[in-house]
Write a protein that holds these residues in place. Sequence first.
Motif, short mmCIF file in Angstrom:
data_model
loop_
_atom_site.label_atom_id
_atom_site.label_comp_id
_atom_site.label_asym_id
_atom_site.label_seq_id
_atom_site.Cartn_x
_atom_site.Cartn_y
_atom_site.Cartn_z
N LEU A 1 0.83 -1.21 0.00
CA LEU A 1 0.00 0.00 0.00
C LEU A 1 0.87 1.26 0.00
CD1 LEU A 1 -2.77 -1.18 2.49
CD2 LEU A 1 -3.02 -0.79 0.03
N ALA A 2 1.97 1.22 0.74
CA ALA A 2 2.88 2.36 0.74
C ALA A 2 3.49 2.55 -0.65
CB ALA A 2 3.98 2.16 1.78
N GLY A 3 3.81 1.43 -1.31
CA GLY A 3 4.34 1.51 -2.66
C GLY A 3 3.32 2.03 -3.66
N GLU B 1 -1.70 7.10 7.38
CA GLU B 1 -3.08 7.28 7.81
C GLU B 1 -4.06 6.55 6.89
OE1 GLU B 1 -0.82 9.58 7.65
OE2 GLU B 1 -0.69 10.40 9.70
N GLU B 2 -3.81 6.60 5.60
CA GLU B 2 -4.68 5.92 4.64
C GLU B 2 -4.57 4.40 4.78
OE1 GLU B 2 -4.78 9.10 0.94
OE2 GLU B 2 -3.04 7.78 1.17
N ILE B 3 -3.33 3.92 5.00
CA ILE B 3 -3.12 2.48 5.18
C ILE B 3 -3.84 2.01 6.43
CG2 ILE B 3 -1.40 0.68 5.58
CD1 ILE B 3 0.60 2.43 4.01
N ALA B 4 -3.72 2.79 7.51
CA ALA B 4 -4.38 2.43 8.76
C ALA B 4 -5.89 2.34 8.59
CB ALA B 4 -4.02 3.45 9.84
N LEU C 1 -6.85 -0.84 6.53
CA LEU C 1 -6.64 -2.12 7.20
C LEU C 1 -7.29 -2.20 8.57
CD1 LEU C 1 -2.87 -2.75 6.30
CD2 LEU C 1 -4.92 -3.55 5.09
N GLY C 2 -7.86 -1.10 9.04
CA GLY C 2 -8.48 -1.09 10.35
C GLY C 2 -7.46 -1.16 11.47
N LEU C 3 -6.32 -0.54 11.26
CA LEU C 3 -5.25 -0.53 12.25
C LEU C 3 -5.00 0.90 12.70
CD1 LEU C 3 -2.72 -2.86 10.36
CD2 LEU C 3 -4.30 -3.54 12.19
N SER C 4 -4.21 1.04 13.76
CA SER C 4 -3.80 2.37 14.18
C SER C 4 -2.61 2.81 13.34
CB SER C 4 -3.41 2.36 15.66
OG SER C 4 -2.20 1.63 15.85
N VAL C 5 -2.42 4.11 13.25
CA VAL C 5 -1.28 4.64 12.51
C VAL C 5 0.02 4.14 13.14
CG1 VAL C 5 -0.04 6.74 11.85
CG2 VAL C 5 -2.54 6.68 11.74
N HIS C 6 0.05 4.08 14.47
CA HIS C 6 1.25 3.59 15.16
C HIS C 6 1.58 2.16 14.73
CE1 HIS C 6 4.13 2.84 18.39
NE2 HIS C 6 3.48 1.71 18.62
N THR C 7 0.55 1.30 14.61
CA THR C 7 0.78 -0.09 14.22
C THR C 7 1.28 -0.18 12.78
OG1 THR C 7 -0.93 -0.86 15.74
CG2 THR C 7 -0.30 -2.36 13.97
N VAL C 8 0.70 0.62 11.89
CA VAL C 8 1.15 0.64 10.50
C VAL C 8 2.61 1.05 10.41
CG1 VAL C 8 0.91 1.84 8.29
CG2 VAL C 8 -1.13 1.02 9.50
N ASN C 9 2.98 2.12 11.13
CA ASN C 9 4.37 2.56 11.11
C ASN C 9 5.30 1.51 11.69
OD1 ASN C 9 3.88 5.03 9.87
ND2 ASN C 9 3.49 6.09 11.82
N ALA C 10 4.79 0.76 12.67
CA ALA C 10 5.60 -0.32 13.26
C ALA C 10 5.86 -1.42 12.23
CB ALA C 10 4.90 -0.89 14.49
#
Length: 248
Positions: free
Chosen positions: A197-199, A205-208, A211-220
């Motif tokens: 998704l980043a690619g 924020e959009e990825i989170a 996927l129904g995740l927090s931004v912190h989890t996506v960055n992790a």
Amino acid sequence: MGYSRGGTADGPGSIQYLRLQRGSSRSDIFPKLIAMQKSLKARNFAVFRITGAGLPNKRKLVCELENWGTGAGEERVRLLHEVEDILLDHIEMSLLPLIWNGSGAASVANAGEFAPLIRRLEPTGLSFAGLVFPVRLGALGNGYVAFFGDQLELTADLVIEQHVHSSQIMMDLLALDERRSVPSESLSEREITCLQLAGDGRISEEIAEKLGLSVHTVNAYLGSATIKLDSVNRIQAIAKAIRLGYIT
């Protein structure tokens, strides 16, 4: 490469270019070389990589792929004996293709207006004509894609096209080596999804949200994937994941 015909932003260093370089198996690379061989009306091909770079008197050409067929060992030995030193020296100074005429009736056709941007070798003593494309992608990806035959048909557009394809072939081989060096379980499904998704241009924020995740989890996930891919930042991790075939 040693010439340009209207560059684009999708050069060898761009993400878009790398999307075309998804890692392949050797069985996938072989048909690409056969197609190139047919375009050039060549009889054989060989892909060489240079080993021992940076080590005095240790550099040599190693054949990675070829279709010489059985009983052609003597021709391969003669080829390396006649032109190996020339090829090793040439790639240090230039990325122009090299051609040579074979003895007897064998010859390489002139490339018309493109002739000044091809280096023609002196008689090599080889019975077959040759056209070799240098590719320089770093110490592990330097080498040549070579074609041999009797009457090689060359035009400017064809030479440019096949040189680009040669770079792609070498990138595929390099990607195979990198894939072997990275354990297949190194990236989790979530890490791959976030990288994909980043690619595609999505921010965290959009990825989170998708996927129904927090931004912190996506960055992790993106951070751990970057570390596993031995990359310095997210952009480099995406590029390497594309090259290794994890994402498209």
